[in-house]
Design a protein around this motif. Structure first.
Motif, PDB file in Angstrom:
ATOM      1  N   ALA A  36      -3.347  25.357  -0.535  1.00 35.32           N
ATOM      2  CA  ALA A  36      -2.955  25.623  -1.761  1.00 35.32           C
ATOM      3  C   ALA A  36      -2.699  26.980  -2.129  1.00 35.32           C
ATOM      4  O   ALA A  36      -1.456  27.301  -2.642  1.00 35.32           O
ATOM      5  CB  ALA A  36      -3.768  25.244  -3.090  1.00 35.32           C
ATOM      6  N   TRP A  37      -3.615  28.007  -1.568  1.00 36.74           N
ATOM      7  CA  TRP A  37      -3.016  29.508  -1.597  1.00 36.74           C
ATOM      8  C   TRP A  37      -1.849  29.458  -1.181  1.00 36.74           C
ATOM      9  O   TRP A  37      -0.798  30.390  -1.564  1.00 36.74           O
ATOM     10  CB  TRP A  37      -4.257  30.101  -1.126  1.00 36.74           C
ATOM     11  N   GLU A  41       0.669  27.637  -0.225  1.00 36.13           N
ATOM     12  CA  GLU A  41       1.596  27.031  -0.852  1.00 36.13           C
ATOM     13  C   GLU A  41       2.225  27.844  -2.012  1.00 36.13           C
ATOM     14  O   GLU A  41       3.367  27.953  -2.465  1.00 36.13           O
ATOM     15  CB  GLU A  41       1.647  25.541  -1.463  1.00 36.13           C
ATOM     16  N   LEU A  42       1.256  28.268  -2.822  1.00 35.72           N
ATOM     17  CA  LEU A  42       1.559  29.066  -4.266  1.00 35.72           C
ATOM     18  C   LEU A  42       2.211  30.254  -3.511  1.00 35.72           C
ATOM     19  O   LEU A  42       3.121  30.845  -4.183  1.00 35.72           O
ATOM     20  CB  LEU A  42       0.220  29.695  -4.834  1.00 35.72           C
ATOM     21  N   ARG A 102       4.197  30.656  -0.873  1.00 33.78           N
ATOM     22  CA  ARG A 102       5.614  30.444  -0.708  1.00 33.78           C
ATOM     23  C   ARG A 102       6.394  30.272  -1.841  1.00 33.78           C
ATOM     24  O   ARG A 102       7.534  30.616  -1.797  1.00 33.78           O
ATOM     25  CB  ARG A 102       5.574  29.102   0.241  1.00 33.78           C
ATOM     26  N   ILE A 103       5.773  29.528  -2.827  1.00 32.23           N
ATOM     27  CA  ILE A 103       6.615  29.368  -3.907  1.00 32.23           C
ATOM     28  C   ILE A 103       6.715  30.588  -4.648  1.00 32.23           C
ATOM     29  O   ILE A 103       8.125  31.195  -5.459  1.00 32.23           O
ATOM     30  CB  ILE A 103       6.041  28.415  -5.280  1.00 32.23           C
ATOM     31  N   LEU A 104       5.913  31.687  -4.344  1.00 26.57           N
ATOM     32  CA  LEU A 104       6.097  33.305  -5.172  1.00 26.57           C
ATOM     33  C   LEU A 104       6.995  34.008  -4.275  1.00 26.57           C
ATOM     34  O   LEU A 104       7.416  35.097  -4.339  1.00 26.57           O
ATOM     35  CB  LEU A 104       4.712  33.768  -5.282  1.00 26.57           C
ATOM     36  N   ALA A 122       6.696  34.395  -0.725  1.00 29.32           N
ATOM     37  CA  ALA A 122       6.293  35.323   0.345  1.00 29.32           C
ATOM     38  C   ALA A 122       6.651  34.771   1.780  1.00 29.32           C
ATOM     39  O   ALA A 122       6.674  33.581   1.827  1.00 29.32           O
ATOM     40  CB  ALA A 122       4.823  35.351   0.151  1.00 29.32           C
ATOM     41  N   GLN A 153      -1.623  38.747   3.633  1.00 30.67           N
ATOM     42  CA  GLN A 153      -2.158  38.988   2.095  1.00 30.67           C
ATOM     43  C   GLN A 153      -2.852  37.954   1.750  1.00 30.67           C
ATOM     44  O   GLN A 153      -3.620  37.728   0.672  1.00 30.67           O
ATOM     45  CB  GLN A 153      -1.072  39.201   1.342  1.00 30.67           C
ATOM     46  N   ILE A 154      -2.707  36.702   2.258  1.00 28.27           N
ATOM     47  CA  ILE A 154      -3.501  35.531   1.858  1.00 28.27           C
ATOM     48  C   ILE A 154      -4.702  35.028   3.135  1.00 28.27           C
ATOM     49  O   ILE A 154      -5.621  34.941   2.898  1.00 28.27           O
ATOM     50  CB  ILE A 154      -2.445  34.186   1.799  1.00 28.27           C
ATOM     51  N   PRO A 195      -7.304  38.040   4.046  1.00 26.85           N
ATOM     52  CA  PRO A 195      -8.321  38.405   3.259  1.00 26.85           C
ATOM     53  C   PRO A 195      -9.160  36.995   2.944  1.00 26.85           C
ATOM     54  O   PRO A 195     -10.386  37.353   2.927  1.00 26.85           O
ATOM     55  CB  PRO A 195      -7.577  38.760   1.892  1.00 26.85           C
ATOM     56  N   SER A 196      -8.650  35.947   3.119  1.00 31.74           N
ATOM     57  CA  SER A 196      -9.320  34.761   2.876  1.00 31.74           C
ATOM     58  C   SER A 196     -10.271  34.580   4.137  1.00 31.74           C
ATOM     59  O   SER A 196     -11.308  33.805   3.994  1.00 31.74           O
ATOM     60  CB  SER A 196      -8.608  33.652   2.570  1.00 31.74           C
ATOM     61  N   LEU A 220       7.954  21.684  -1.736  1.00 34.27           N
ATOM     62  CA  LEU A 220       6.646  21.634  -0.818  1.00 34.27           C
ATOM     63  C   LEU A 220       6.391  20.019  -0.291  1.00 34.27           C
ATOM     64  O   LEU A 220       5.613  19.378  -0.603  1.00 34.27           O
ATOM     65  CB  LEU A 220       5.364  21.808  -1.598  1.00 34.27           C
ATOM     66  N   TRP A 238     -10.171  37.993  -3.905  1.00 34.60           N
ATOM     67  CA  TRP A 238     -10.402  39.330  -3.642  1.00 34.60           C
ATOM     68  C   TRP A 238      -9.549  40.260  -4.496  1.00 34.60           C
ATOM     69  O   TRP A 238      -9.354  41.345  -4.152  1.00 34.60           O
ATOM     70  CB  TRP A 238     -10.135  39.622  -2.202  1.00 34.60           C
ATOM     71  N   LEU A 283       3.562  40.009  -3.447  1.00 35.84           N
ATOM     72  CA  LEU A 283       3.787  39.396  -2.212  1.00 35.84           C
ATOM     73  C   LEU A 283       5.098  39.417  -1.546  1.00 35.84           C
ATOM     74  O   LEU A 283       5.531  39.346  -0.598  1.00 35.84           O
ATOM     75  CB  LEU A 283       3.547  37.676  -2.456  1.00 35.84           C
ATOM     76  N   ARG A 284       6.090  39.754  -2.663  1.00 33.27           N
ATOM     77  CA  ARG A 284       7.564  40.143  -2.327  1.00 33.27           C
ATOM     78  C   ARG A 284       7.808  41.356  -1.899  1.00 33.27           C
ATOM     79  O   ARG A 284       8.786  41.802  -0.910  1.00 33.27           O
ATOM     80  CB  ARG A 284       8.513  39.686  -3.618  1.00 33.27           C
ATOM     81  N   ARG A 311      10.543  32.355 -14.597  1.00 30.92           N
ATOM     82  CA  ARG A 311      11.730  31.558 -13.883  1.00 30.92           C
ATOM     83  C   ARG A 311      12.076  30.301 -14.544  1.00 30.92           C
ATOM     84  O   ARG A 311      11.081  29.868 -15.538  1.00 30.92           O
ATOM     85  CB  ARG A 311      10.972  30.971 -12.375  1.00 30.92           C
TER      86      ARG A 311
END
Lengths: 263, 245
Positions: free
Chosen positions: A151-152, A154-155, A157-159, A161, A169-170, A173-174, B52, B86, B99-100, B150
């Motif tokens: 889910a992280w 996917e989030l 991706r939608i944002l 990245a 970054q995901i 760290p996880s 997705l 974190w 992230l971008r 958005r």
């Protein structure tokens, strides 16, 4: 906060444990009435430690350097391997079986070969320490990277990245908690690698000193070397534990939190 | 504002058809609430719009009112807050920019602080998510979504893990902050759908079908004890029960 308040208690408790162990040791010496060249008492060992301080420091320095170099190399290689296993899907299918098979070769059995290839010096010991921690670090890190919650991702991706950002970054760290447990294992195993390497063949280091002392019936010196080695290994473990907690302030699970919870 | 037309959407997962030939319209600037039981395929429908759909077989015609593709214009809010443990609260709100591109501008930072104050979380910027309550965490997630600004907002049961009072408060807050966006909210709670939706659709059956849209009067968010809301809630519940028998 809680962790800092617990440190003096921890230190006291560690001292208590050390004193208790010494007590049992001394008791064992009295009960068995073993001669000092079989089992020297704690005081005798402390005397040997004091008398040979310079010698011990000199050899400990060599062993410490081997351990640290091995630890750095092993962790670096393990981390890189895990990252490439995640990044290159094709590589995974080929490399995973190789990794698992390589694990079935006992690293100790490789010591003489390493000696042959890399010589009597430090390189063969560093290689031993590296090899012995490489797999646990790789496995822990790969597992952590792989189990980043979908889910992280996917989030992310939608944002917007990209794949590299998702990894760095995901996923990374996880994976830090898993990597942390790999690192703790590595810290406690790396000294074994270095000392075994020294046993097989060397002219310096605590492992060498122990063999040398043993051959000359200086069992108290051997125990002193062992003591120095243990103190080094334990300090290394705690140092890394501390470092990991600094790196992961959002979760401070360590072995000693469990001990504190019992209070 | 962006209206969305979905035509003949079909989706299968592991060889099973979840739904086929669904068509519906998301009016521009309105809240559409999609109601249905667990496992009926609501979330799949939402994932279809979010893009997705890995490991799913999908066929659908999705038409935005401005004729452009939807990719990159969708905001997402899930049942779990998906806060990264974190990162501080502020950095979680700034997750999109982080992230971008690696550098977050001063203006973005200010915007994030403003949004946190909008969701009622002033002064908690530097906390870690673990130090927040469930309701506070979902508020951060709401701020993170607003940060993206958005046109299409997709929400997958965002309030269902919260206690009743917190849920009502967050519903009001979301309705207020997202008043002029095109929103598709998925829920299994008829009350939630009726409080928030400009139109309410029910997805039911197997393979799943959509009912005619229900359009309650008055602007959302509607009060829990409004007679219209209570009456429609009873009707929807009866309808859901009949189908599940």
């Amino acid at each position: 906060m809680f962790a800092d308040g617990g440190v003096p208690v921890n230190a006291l408790r560690s001292l208590g444990i050390a004193a208790g162990l010494c007590g049992i040791w001394q008791l064992l010496v009295w009960l068995t009435d073993a001669p000092h060249f079989i089992l020297p008492g704690p005081l005798r060992v402390l005397e040997a430690l004091y008398a040979n301080a310079g010698l011990l420091v000199q050899h400990a320095g060599v062993t410490l350097a081997e351990i640290l170099l091995g630890l750095m190399l092993g962790v670096l290689l393990g981390l890189c391997s895990a990252l490439s296993l995640i990044w290159f899907r094709r590589l995974r299918a080929w490399m995973l079986p190789v990794l698992v098979i390589s694990q079935s070769i006992p690293v100790f059995a490789l010591a003489p070969v390493l000696m042959l290839w890399l010589g009597y010096g430090m390189a063969s010991k560093v290689a031993m320490a590296t090899l012995i921690i490489y797999f646990p670090v790789t496995a822990a890190c790969y597992d952590g990277l792989r189990h980043a919650p979908a889910a992280w991702l996917e989030l992310a991706r939608i944002l917007g990245a990209d794949r590299r950002t998702q990894l760095l970054q995901i996923r990374l760290p996880s994976a830090l908690p898993a990597l942390g447990s790999g690192l703790r294992v590595a810290a406690s195993v790396a000294p074994i690698g270095a000392v075994v390497g020294e046993w097989v063949g060397s002219s310096t280091g605590l492992g060498y000193l122990m063999l040398h002392a043993n051959a000359r019936m200086q069992v108290d010196l051997m125990f002193a070397a062992l003591l120095v080695l243990s103190v080094m290994a334990v300090s290394l473990y705690f140092l890394i534990d501390r470092l990991l907690r600094r790196l992961m302030p959002w979760q401070s699970e360590t072995l000693f939190d469990d001990a504190r919870e019992a209070d | 504002m962006l209206g969305i037309d979905v035509r003949n959407a079909s989706l299968a997962w592991q060889g099973h058809s979840v739904f086929s030939d669904l068509s519906f319209h998301l009016p521009a600037g309105e809240w559409t609430c999609l109601l249905g039981q667990s496992g009926v395929g609501k979330s799949s429908l939402l994932r279809l719009l979010a893009g997705l759909t890995e490991q799913m077989q999908v066929r659908a015609e999705i038409i935005a009112s401005d004729g452009k593709a939807l990719a990159g214009r969708v905001a997402w809010m899930a049942q779990q807050d998906l806060l990264l443990p974190w990162l501080s609260v502020l950095d979680n709100v700034l997750l999109g920019p982080r992230l971008r591109h690696s550098r977050v501008t001063h203006a973005q930072r200010e915007q994030a602080r403003y949004l946190l104050s909008q969701v009622g979380l002033t002064g908690l910027d530097s906390r870690y998510p673990a130090a927040l309550s469930g309701g506070q965490r979902q508020r951060v997630a709401l701020a993170r979504m607003l940060m993206e600004d958005r046109p299409l907002v997709l929400m997958d049961e965002p309030f269902s893990a919260l206690d009743a009072v917190t849920r009502l408060k967050l519903q009001d807050l979301a309705a207020h902050l997202l008043a002029d966006r095109t929103v598709l909210l998925i829920t299994h709670d008829p009350l939630e759908a009726l409080r928030l939706g400009d139109q309410v659709l029910v997805l039911q059956g197997s393979p799943a079908r959509l009912t005619e849209p229900l359009r309650p009067q008055d602007a959302p968010p509607r009060a829990v004890d409004q007679p219209q809301v209570l009456e429609l809630q009873g009707r929807l519940l009866r309808q859901l029960m009949e189908v599940s028998e």
